[in-house]
Design an enzyme around this catalytic site. Structure first.
Site, short mmCIF file in Angstrom:
data_model
loop_
_atom_site.label_atom_id
_atom_site.label_comp_id
_atom_site.label_asym_id
_atom_site.label_seq_id
_atom_site.Cartn_x
_atom_site.Cartn_y
_atom_site.Cartn_z
N ASN A 1 1.89 4.77 2.98
CA ASN A 1 1.46 3.93 4.09
C ASN A 1 2.40 2.74 4.23
O ASN A 1 2.34 1.82 3.42
CB ASN A 1 0.03 3.42 3.87
CG ASN A 1 -0.99 4.52 3.98
OD1 ASN A 1 -1.10 5.15 5.02
ND2 ASN A 1 -1.72 4.77 2.92
N CYS A 42 1.51 0.08 -3.37
CA CYS A 42 0.09 -0.23 -3.22
C CYS A 42 -0.13 -1.72 -2.95
O CYS A 42 0.32 -2.57 -3.72
CB CYS A 42 -0.67 0.19 -4.49
SG CYS A 42 -2.45 -0.02 -4.36
N CYS A 51 -5.36 -5.67 -9.41
CA CYS A 51 -4.90 -4.57 -10.25
C CYS A 51 -3.66 -5.01 -11.02
O CYS A 51 -2.80 -5.72 -10.48
CB CYS A 51 -4.57 -3.35 -9.38
SG CYS A 51 -4.06 -1.90 -10.32
N CYS A 111 -15.64 5.46 -1.76
CA CYS A 111 -14.55 5.02 -2.64
C CYS A 111 -14.85 3.60 -3.06
O CYS A 111 -15.00 2.71 -2.21
CB CYS A 111 -13.22 5.10 -1.91
SG CYS A 111 -11.80 4.56 -2.89
N GLU A 155 -13.09 -4.51 -1.42
CA GLU A 155 -13.38 -3.63 -0.30
C GLU A 155 -13.91 -2.30 -0.83
O GLU A 155 -13.59 -1.89 -1.94
CB GLU A 155 -12.12 -3.39 0.53
CG GLU A 155 -11.60 -4.64 1.21
CD GLU A 155 -10.24 -4.44 1.86
OE1 GLU A 155 -9.94 -5.15 2.81
OE2 GLU A 155 -9.47 -3.58 1.38
N CYS A 195 2.02 -0.91 -8.99
CA CYS A 195 2.65 0.16 -8.21
C CYS A 195 3.24 -0.42 -6.92
O CYS A 195 2.55 -1.13 -6.18
CB CYS A 195 1.64 1.24 -7.86
SG CYS A 195 0.90 2.04 -9.32
N CYS A 244 -5.27 5.22 1.43
CA CYS A 244 -4.75 5.03 0.08
C CYS A 244 -3.58 4.05 0.08
O CYS A 244 -2.65 4.18 0.85
CB CYS A 244 -4.30 6.37 -0.49
SG CYS A 244 -3.65 6.28 -2.14
N SER A 253 -9.89 8.07 -10.67
CA SER A 253 -8.45 8.11 -10.42
C SER A 253 -7.77 7.15 -11.39
O SER A 253 -8.16 5.99 -11.50
CB SER A 253 -8.15 7.70 -8.98
OG SER A 253 -6.76 7.67 -8.75
#
Length: 348
Positions: free
Chosen positions: A290, A118, A111, A104, A91, A115, A333, A190
């Protein structure tokens, strides 16, 4: 087949010359791809038919396929779900800011950082994106939006500094006047704190902004919510960031997820303020976590968030509570996620 997307001008010129094609055709190819957004060789009518046929036989320009598009009710955030040539999906998000359009982009499919807050890390790392796949995200949005891209953040899913070479090469191309002409000073990488490549990036001599996903002020909490912390201690990470600041003189941004009952005590606010004070002109982004069906974590009350912010600010540090863009389309995020398998394995 030779992939032309993601190639620099000198690389395209070398391809032309090595195949006994005039060097200037490389510049024309760059113009077709990044200015005219023409990707069908037969539509490149400046080229003689013989060259168009040669390009069609030996070369390709492979853009991700747009599977779905979401636009926030306010119209200021636009998310694309893209499918890559191997069926993997990523995305990318375009945000209309007061200063211009910011994009972004992903650097990996999935990944490996783990985390807990996330969504994009739940399935682990599938693979790195190529230079063409990183650049292709910008190409698609530039073509769709029909407007200039002002700034770029490599965030999305993945750890950009783990896919170091492809990420840096992509940004170098995006920076070029013949491509998107985006200043390095308007680019941000980042990172969760991939220490060796923070040093490496500092030594590149590119004035790119570094954003550190900090999210905790001590190793105990950081390792609980960010497994990468088990690899690099917080002192090691901050030492690398200090080197980056001293070498580049670029402002450092610290990202700090606010998770109720996890990392928002007043003691942690004071420690975050002390960390920020070590970096002149740094900025701290406080980001309410979130919560969604994938992440059973909760943001603090507005009162607690403002108290936390005021304590950090008391150290003379620039700090804001981020206003999330894209919540309604799960583009904020921590919500971006990729389906790692091929399309026939994905259930939407």
């Amino acid at each position: 087949m030779i992939e032309l997307l993601g190639k620099s001008l000198s690389e395209l010129q070398e391809i032309m010359v090595s195949n006994k094609i005039p060097k200037f055709r490389g510049k024309q190819l760059i113009d077709y791809i990044y200015s005219r957004f023409i990707f069908d060789f037969q539509d490149m009518t400046q080229f003689p038919k013989s060259l168009r046929d040669w390009l069609e036989k030996h070369c390709t320009i492979t853009l991700p396929t747009i599977i779905a598009e979401s636009i926030s009710p306010e119209g200021n955030t636009r998310k694309l779900l893209l499918e890559l040539s191997d069926g993997s999906r990523i995305e990318t998000v375009l945000m209309a800011q007061h200063y211009g359009n910011s994009i972004c982009v992903f650097s990996q499919v999935g990944c490996a950082m783990g985390c807990v807050f996330c969504a994009s890390t739940q399935g682990g790392l599938f693979r790195d994106l190529t230079v063409a796949e990183i650049v292709g995200q910008v190409v698609l949005f530039r073509k769709l939006a029909g407007e200039t891209i002002h700034s770029l953040v490599v965030m999305g899913a993945g750890e950009p500094l783990q896919n170091y070479n492809n990420t840096v090469q992509a940004l170098q191309l995006i920076h070029e006047p013949y491509a998107f002409n985006i200043s390095y000073r308007k680019m941000t990488i980042s990172t969760c704190g991939w220490v060796p490549n923070i040093y490496k990036l500092a030594d590149e001599g590119l004035p790119i902004t570094l954003a550190l996903s900090l999210h905790a002020t001590n190793d105990t909490v950081r390792r609980q919510i960010m497994p990468v912390g088990a690899r690099y201690a917080l002192d090691e990470v901050l030492e690398a960031v200090t080197y980056y600041y001293n070498t580049t003189q670029r402002r450092i941004t610290f990202e700090y997820i606010l998770i109720n009952d996890v990392n928002v005590s007043q003691d942690e606010a004071h420690q975050l303020g002390r960390i920020g004070k070590q970096f002149p002109n740094c900025h701290i982004n406080l980001i309410p976590v979130n919560g969604n069906e994938h992440i059973q974590l909760y943001k603090p009350s507005n009162k607690d968030m403002n108290t936390f912010k005021d304590i950090v600010s008391s150290y003379g540090v620039s700090v804001t509570i981020r206003k999330e863009m894209g919540d309604a389309i799960q583009a904020a995020c921590g919500q971006l996620k990729a389906a790692h398998g091929r399309k026939e394995e994905i259930h939407e």
